[in-house]
Design a protein around this motif. Sequence first.
Motif, PDB file in Angstrom:
ATOM      1  N   GLU A 118       0.710  -8.094  -6.679  1.00  0.00           N
ATOM      2  CA  GLU A 118       1.445  -9.071  -7.542  1.00  0.00           C
ATOM      3  C   GLU A 118       0.937 -10.410  -7.053  1.00  0.00           C
ATOM      4  O   GLU A 118       1.527 -11.236  -6.024  1.00  0.00           O
ATOM      5  N   ARG A 141      -2.893   0.773  -3.927  1.00  0.00           N
ATOM      6  CA  ARG A 141      -2.216  -0.459  -3.484  1.00  0.00           C
ATOM      7  C   ARG A 141      -1.496  -0.986  -4.981  1.00  0.00           C
ATOM      8  O   ARG A 141      -1.976  -0.897  -5.995  1.00  0.00           O
ATOM      9  N   TYR A 142      -0.444  -1.815  -4.488  1.00  0.00           N
ATOM     10  CA  TYR A 142       0.382  -2.639  -5.721  1.00  0.00           C
ATOM     11  C   TYR A 142       0.143  -4.017  -5.249  1.00  0.00           C
ATOM     12  O   TYR A 142       0.443  -4.363  -4.085  1.00  0.00           O
ATOM     13  N   SER A 177      -2.326  -2.174  -9.767  1.00  0.00           N
ATOM     14  CA  SER A 177      -1.516  -0.989  -9.477  1.00  0.00           C
ATOM     15  C   SER A 177      -2.550  -0.058  -9.720  1.00  0.00           C
ATOM     16  O   SER A 177      -3.569   0.011 -10.466  1.00  0.00           O
ATOM     17  N   TYR A 220      -4.228   3.306 -11.207  1.00  0.00           N
ATOM     18  CA  TYR A 220      -4.166   3.952 -12.479  1.00  0.00           C
ATOM     19  C   TYR A 220      -3.568   5.413 -12.635  1.00  0.00           C
ATOM     20  O   TYR A 220      -4.047   6.093 -11.793  1.00  0.00           O
ATOM     21  N   GLU A 242      -7.603   1.855 -10.000  1.00  0.00           N
ATOM     22  CA  GLU A 242      -6.805   0.882 -10.203  1.00  0.00           C
ATOM     23  C   GLU A 242      -6.896   0.231 -11.520  1.00  0.00           C
ATOM     24  O   GLU A 242      -7.851   0.129 -12.283  1.00  0.00           O
ATOM     25  N   SER A 272      -1.725  -8.848 -11.664  1.00  0.00           N
ATOM     26  CA  SER A 272      -1.025  -7.556 -10.992  1.00  0.00           C
ATOM     27  C   SER A 272      -2.088  -6.326 -11.185  1.00  0.00           C
ATOM     28  O   SER A 272      -2.745  -6.000 -11.969  1.00  0.00           O
ATOM     29  N   ASP A 286       0.810  -1.267  -0.042  1.00  0.00           N
ATOM     30  CA  ASP A 286       0.035  -0.014  -0.118  1.00  0.00           C
ATOM     31  C   ASP A 286       0.835   1.040   0.071  1.00  0.00           C
ATOM     32  O   ASP A 286       1.811   1.418   0.730  1.00  0.00           O
ATOM     33  N   SER A 287       0.451   2.205  -0.869  1.00  0.00           N
ATOM     34  CA  SER A 287       1.369   3.323  -0.987  1.00  0.00           C
ATOM     35  C   SER A 287       0.390   4.650  -1.113  1.00  0.00           C
ATOM     36  O   SER A 287      -0.974   4.432  -1.027  1.00  0.00           O
TER      37      SER A 287
END
Length: 95
Positions: free
Chosen positions: A29, A26-27, A90, A92, A67, A88, A21-22
Motif C-alpha cells: 500500500e 505480497r501486500y 494484494s 488475487y 496479484e 494497493s 510478504d506472506s
Amino acid sequence: IEDFPLMSGLSELPNTTLIFDSPSGRYVEAYAAGKISIDTFRNFYQATLPQLGWQSKGIYTYQREGEVLEISIVEPSAVDGIQTIRFSISPYVTD
C-alpha cells in the motif's frame, strides 16, 4: 513500489508505504499526491500499466501474475487541485 511507474506530477508520500510478504503473496500500500488532472492520471495508467503486464479489470483495477492492483483517489481537492492517490497490491484470490 518496485517496478511500478509514478506519473509525472505525483510524489510518493513519505512514511506511508507498507510492504508485507506472506505465503499467499505480497501486500503493498502506497500513497502519492500532486496537482494533476484526473483525466490525465487515468489516461496515463490505462496506457502504461498494460505495457507492464497489468490487465485492466475495471477503470482503476488491474491484475497481473496472481496479484490485483487497485488505484483509488483518496482526497480529490477542488480548491488547490492536489489529488491524493492510493495504490494497493494484494494477492488475487479466487472463490
